[in-house]
Design a protein around this motif. Sequence first.
Motif, PDB file in Angstrom:
ATOM      1  N   ILE A 273       0.827  -1.208   0.000  1.00 36.01           N
ATOM      2  CA  ILE A 273       0.000   0.000   0.000  1.00 36.01           C
ATOM      3  C   ILE A 273       0.859   1.255   0.000  1.00 36.01           C
ATOM      4  O   ILE A 273       0.623   2.198  -0.763  1.00 36.01           O
ATOM      5  N   ASN A 274       1.891   1.258   0.834  1.00 38.73           N
ATOM      6  CA  ASN A 274       2.756   2.437   0.931  1.00 38.73           C
ATOM      7  C   ASN A 274       3.509   2.716  -0.364  1.00 38.73           C
ATOM      8  O   ASN A 274       3.864   3.868  -0.646  1.00 38.73           O
ATOM      9  N   SER A 275       3.764   1.678  -1.147  1.00 39.94           N
ATOM     10  CA  SER A 275       4.568   1.847  -2.365  1.00 39.94           C
ATOM     11  C   SER A 275       3.792   2.491  -3.506  1.00 39.94           C
ATOM     12  O   SER A 275       4.388   2.912  -4.504  1.00 39.94           O
ATOM     13  N   LEU A 276       2.482   2.582  -3.359  1.00 36.78           N
ATOM     14  CA  LEU A 276       1.653   2.970  -4.494  1.00 36.78           C
ATOM     15  C   LEU A 276       1.387   4.469  -4.563  1.00 36.78           C
ATOM     16  O   LEU A 276       0.236   4.917  -4.612  1.00 36.78           O
ATOM     17  N   SER A 277       2.444   5.254  -4.569  1.00 33.13           N
ATOM     18  CA  SER A 277       2.258   6.664  -4.876  1.00 33.13           C
ATOM     19  C   SER A 277       1.854   6.770  -6.337  1.00 33.13           C
ATOM     20  O   SER A 277       2.137   5.889  -7.151  1.00 33.13           O
ATOM     21  N   GLU A 278       1.181   7.838  -6.681  1.00 36.73           N
ATOM     22  CA  GLU A 278       0.657   7.989  -8.045  1.00 36.73           C
ATOM     23  C   GLU A 278       1.764   7.901  -9.089  1.00 36.73           C
ATOM     24  O   GLU A 278       1.644   7.214 -10.106  1.00 36.73           O
ATOM     25  N   GLU A 279       2.879   8.574  -8.857  1.00 35.25           N
ATOM     26  CA  GLU A 279       3.973   8.595  -9.824  1.00 35.25           C
ATOM     27  C   GLU A 279       4.650   7.232  -9.930  1.00 35.25           C
ATOM     28  O   GLU A 279       4.943   6.743 -11.027  1.00 35.25           O
ATOM     29  N   SER A 280       4.893   6.599  -8.787  1.00 36.57           N
ATOM     30  CA  SER A 280       5.582   5.313  -8.768  1.00 36.57           C
ATOM     31  C   SER A 280       4.793   4.249  -9.515  1.00 36.57           C
ATOM     32  O   SER A 280       5.336   3.517 -10.340  1.00 36.57           O
ATOM     33  N   ALA A 281       3.516   4.159  -9.249  1.00 36.21           N
ATOM     34  CA  ALA A 281       2.685   3.140  -9.882  1.00 36.21           C
ATOM     35  C   ALA A 281       2.529   3.392 -11.382  1.00 36.21           C
ATOM     36  O   ALA A 281       2.535   2.454 -12.185  1.00 36.21           O
ATOM     37  N   ALA A 282       2.414   4.640 -11.780  1.00 37.05           N
ATOM     38  CA  ALA A 282       2.215   4.967 -13.189  1.00 37.05           C
ATOM     39  C   ALA A 282       3.426   4.601 -14.036  1.00 37.05           C
ATOM     40  O   ALA A 282       3.287   4.223 -15.206  1.00 37.05           O
ATOM     41  N   ASP A 283       4.620   4.667 -13.465  1.00 34.12           N
ATOM     42  CA  ASP A 283       5.848   4.391 -14.212  1.00 34.12           C
ATOM     43  C   ASP A 283       6.273   2.930 -14.158  1.00 34.12           C
ATOM     44  O   ASP A 283       7.242   2.540 -14.821  1.00 34.12           O
ATOM     45  N   ASP A 284       5.581   2.105 -13.380  1.00 38.19           N
ATOM     46  CA  ASP A 284       6.017   0.719 -13.188  1.00 38.19           C
ATOM     47  C   ASP A 284       5.560  -0.152 -14.351  1.00 38.19           C
ATOM     48  O   ASP A 284       4.391  -0.098 -14.765  1.00 38.19           O
ATOM     49  N   SER A 285       6.469  -0.988 -14.850  1.00 38.61           N
ATOM     50  CA  SER A 285       6.137  -1.917 -15.921  1.00 38.61           C
ATOM     51  C   SER A 285       5.777  -3.301 -15.383  1.00 38.61           C
ATOM     52  O   SER A 285       5.457  -4.206 -16.154  1.00 38.61           O
ATOM     53  N   HIS A 286       5.842  -3.473 -14.070  1.00 39.33           N
ATOM     54  CA  HIS A 286       5.550  -4.756 -13.423  1.00 39.33           C
ATOM     55  C   HIS A 286       4.215  -4.721 -12.687  1.00 39.33           C
ATOM     56  O   HIS A 286       3.594  -3.670 -12.525  1.00 39.33           O
ATOM     57  N   ILE A 287       3.805  -5.879 -12.243  1.00 40.86           N
ATOM     58  CA  ILE A 287       2.716  -6.013 -11.277  1.00 40.86           C
ATOM     59  C   ILE A 287       3.348  -6.185  -9.906  1.00 40.86           C
ATOM     60  O   ILE A 287       4.304  -6.943  -9.745  1.00 40.86           O
ATOM     61  N   ARG A 288       2.831  -5.470  -8.919  1.00 42.48           N
ATOM     62  CA  ARG A 288       3.286  -5.634  -7.532  1.00 42.48           C
ATOM     63  C   ARG A 288       2.273  -6.524  -6.815  1.00 42.48           C
ATOM     64  O   ARG A 288       1.078  -6.213  -6.816  1.00 42.48           O
TER      65      ARG A 288
END
Length: 472
Positions: A273-288
Amino acid sequence: MSSLTKSQLQRQAEQLVDFINKSPSPFHAVDVCRKWLRGAQFTELKEKQSWHGAIKPNGRYFFTRNGSSLVAFAVGGKFHPGNGVSIVGAHTDSPCFKLKPVSKKSGSGFLQVGVQVYGGGLWHTWFDRDLSVAGRVMVKDASGGYANRLIAIEEPIMRIPSLAIHLERSMADGFKYNKEVHLTPILATVFKAVNGEKSEKSDNEKEPKPAHHPILLERIAKELDIKVGDISDFELCLYDTQKATIGGICNEFIYSARLDNLNSSYCAIESLINSLSEESAADDSHIRMVALFDNEEVGSTSAYGANSALIESAIRRVHDSFDNCGRSCFEECVANSYLISSDVTHAVHPNYSEKHEENHRPELHKGPAIKINANQRYATTAVTSAILKDIAARNDIPIQEFVVRNDSSCGSTIGPMLSAKLGLRTIDIGNPLLSMHSIREVCGTDDVGLMVKLFEHFFNEFAAIDAKISVD
């Protein structure tokens, strides 16, 4: 040392204590996580329903199985089928006693409850504790259907008393007990419970005898505000009613039941949950992804254990929900994925330090320990270790390493079986723990926050680091 402040470390420790106190059974642990995820805008999926078209980039989802296992995942904004999954896996179960299908027992003027041992507990630590029951009850409703109801009776209603030393002097030299005979808890005296037991007496010899003491069934029904006749069946475990707490003269220890492995379960969900900042999630090419399994303590071979197809099914169904998924997308995804198998590890014990290999003695407050075993009881390899060490070093998070002595047996985790089943790169890691499998375990407060932060950075950084790894 990590850049985390004392207040941040303390807050994570306090939140773990709260989580454990709300989770006296795996069913409760999953229910707490379900509410937690919903509050973080995760959408609940159902395995019985189609997921086709339901999974989208930047989406957050979770599903449960059996009410005791849970998979939560967040799809990166740049994900496309075949990309990897960054996974943290843990388990929700702990060694305990579970009520037998026919639990009604009595002897010497006492009402007793028959229990099964679940897992490899330090059962002598369960003597003379204030015990109660928690789990789930299947309740018949007015329409003829069944509802799953969680129950946790907070008051101590059972106890396993020790035998006085005056009656067995040899106990001073070694406490021995028979699991079937001596681990049967006392529920009440016949004298006090006689009114509750009247319903058992009948002139009709053909009438079936109740499987459980009526006084116990009545207490369960009262807790759920139902009638005894509405109880169809239940899965109940015993638990210690003493709450988890922060202790030690420096407030540096967590004294608690079920740290193995609610410690890792908490850290996994909190970090996702903590890792899902808007910018971080938008740039990720993986599934967490976080996967919390049941039945690890008894080998994981169940429909909701790590030795099931739960993870494979989740990854396949996510890919199948995308129209542009090719024939080898699943295999490509697995090759691009990485699993952190997170379970607690053995902290060095000051009174038994010789039990540890001299160069591998994990200490409290010094960070998570990577677990390594040449005989593959842990799944760590040089590649998987190098990746996590790199993430830890980048973010100033201390890391320890643990290897058992050659003359000691080594436990195992969900890591080797998941790695073998899927061909998945895996590392085994865990926070150091004292009194593992006792009814009251001990861990360090700082290690909770350090693990959470390590997992956060793993979710945020693994895809970029993996792109630079050239080892097949």
